[in-house]
Write a protein that holds these residues in place. Structure first.
Motif, PDB file in Angstrom:
ATOM      1  N   CYS A  40       0.510  -0.856   0.348  1.00  0.00           N
ATOM      2  CA  CYS A  40       0.445   0.275  -0.348  1.00  0.00           C
ATOM      3  C   CYS A  40       0.564   1.233  -0.277  1.00  0.00           C
ATOM      4  O   CYS A  40       1.166   1.576   0.864  1.00  0.00           O
ATOM      5  CB  CYS A  40      -0.719   0.503   0.956  1.00  0.00           C
ATOM      6  SG  CYS A  40      -2.215   1.504   1.014  1.00  0.00           S
ATOM      7  N   ALA A  71      -9.434   1.252  -0.451  1.00  0.00           N
ATOM      8  CA  ALA A  71      -7.770   0.915  -0.228  1.00  0.00           C
ATOM      9  C   ALA A  71      -7.333   2.482   0.369  1.00  0.00           C
ATOM     10  O   ALA A  71      -6.921   2.769   1.794  1.00  0.00           O
ATOM     11  CB  ALA A  71      -7.250   0.561  -1.533  1.00  0.00           C
ATOM     12  N   LEU A  75      -5.455   3.229   3.942  1.00  0.00           N
ATOM     13  CA  LEU A  75      -4.604   4.027   3.767  1.00  0.00           C
ATOM     14  C   LEU A  75      -4.037   5.686   4.429  1.00  0.00           C
ATOM     15  O   LEU A  75      -3.679   5.058   5.745  1.00  0.00           O
ATOM     16  CB  LEU A  75      -4.257   4.442   2.310  1.00  0.00           C
ATOM     17  CG  LEU A  75      -2.945   4.982   2.606  1.00  0.00           C
ATOM     18  CD1 LEU A  75      -1.634   4.320   3.084  1.00  0.00           C
ATOM     19  CD2 LEU A  75      -2.459   5.785   1.289  1.00  0.00           C
ATOM     20  N   CYS A  83      -5.428  -1.879   3.658  1.00  0.00           N
ATOM     21  CA  CYS A  83      -5.240  -1.097   2.331  1.00  0.00           C
ATOM     22  C   CYS A  83      -4.247  -2.339   1.641  1.00  0.00           C
ATOM     23  O   CYS A  83      -5.310  -2.112   0.473  1.00  0.00           O
ATOM     24  CB  CYS A  83      -4.608  -0.123   2.432  1.00  0.00           C
ATOM     25  SG  CYS A  83      -4.194   0.748   1.707  1.00  0.00           S
ATOM     26  N   LEU A  87      -6.399  -2.840  -2.333  1.00  0.00           N
ATOM     27  CA  LEU A  87      -5.489  -2.470  -3.498  1.00  0.00           C
ATOM     28  C   LEU A  87      -5.668  -3.964  -3.706  1.00  0.00           C
ATOM     29  O   LEU A  87      -5.440  -4.141  -5.390  1.00  0.00           O
ATOM     30  CB  LEU A  87      -3.924  -2.219  -2.785  1.00  0.00           C
ATOM     31  CG  LEU A  87      -3.201  -1.323  -4.244  1.00  0.00           C
ATOM     32  CD1 LEU A  87      -4.851  -0.028  -4.446  1.00  0.00           C
ATOM     33  CD2 LEU A  87      -1.929  -0.937  -3.362  1.00  0.00           C
TER      34      LEU A  87
END
Length: 97
Positions: A40, A71, A75, A83, A87
């Protein structure tokens, strides 16, 4: 009395070795599963977002954008594991139908 003490020590050593073996297996599995997940980072977010924009319009593109949004939210909340999961899902939406 001595025999009971030896059995107790043997049992404790057996438990300790079993616990150590389980820890080794757990630590060996963590990097293997983490390697399959996309890290991430801003660079990866940008790369996957560009790939999603190039996708054909449709349900898959909408779901991928939703995963990207999740995501980014994770984050910003500091939840790096979540995340990375979102992702990775966003990255694989186009390949899984």
């Amino acid at each position: 009395m001595t025999l009971a003490l030896l059995r107790r020590e043997s049992n404790m050593i057996t438990r300790l070795l079993g616990t150590a073996a389980m820890a080794v297996v757990a630590f060996a599995m963590v990097p293997a599963s983490a390697a399959r997940m996309e890290g991430c980072s801003g660079k990866n977010l940008e790369k996957i977002e560009t790939a999603i924009e190039a996708m054909a319009d449709g349900d898959a593109k909408w779901v991928a954008f939703k995963e990207m949004t999740d995501a980014q939210t994770a984050l910003l909340d500091g939840k790096m594991g979540a995340c990375a999961v979102h992702l990775t899902k966003a990255m694989h939406i186009d390949t899984v139908k």
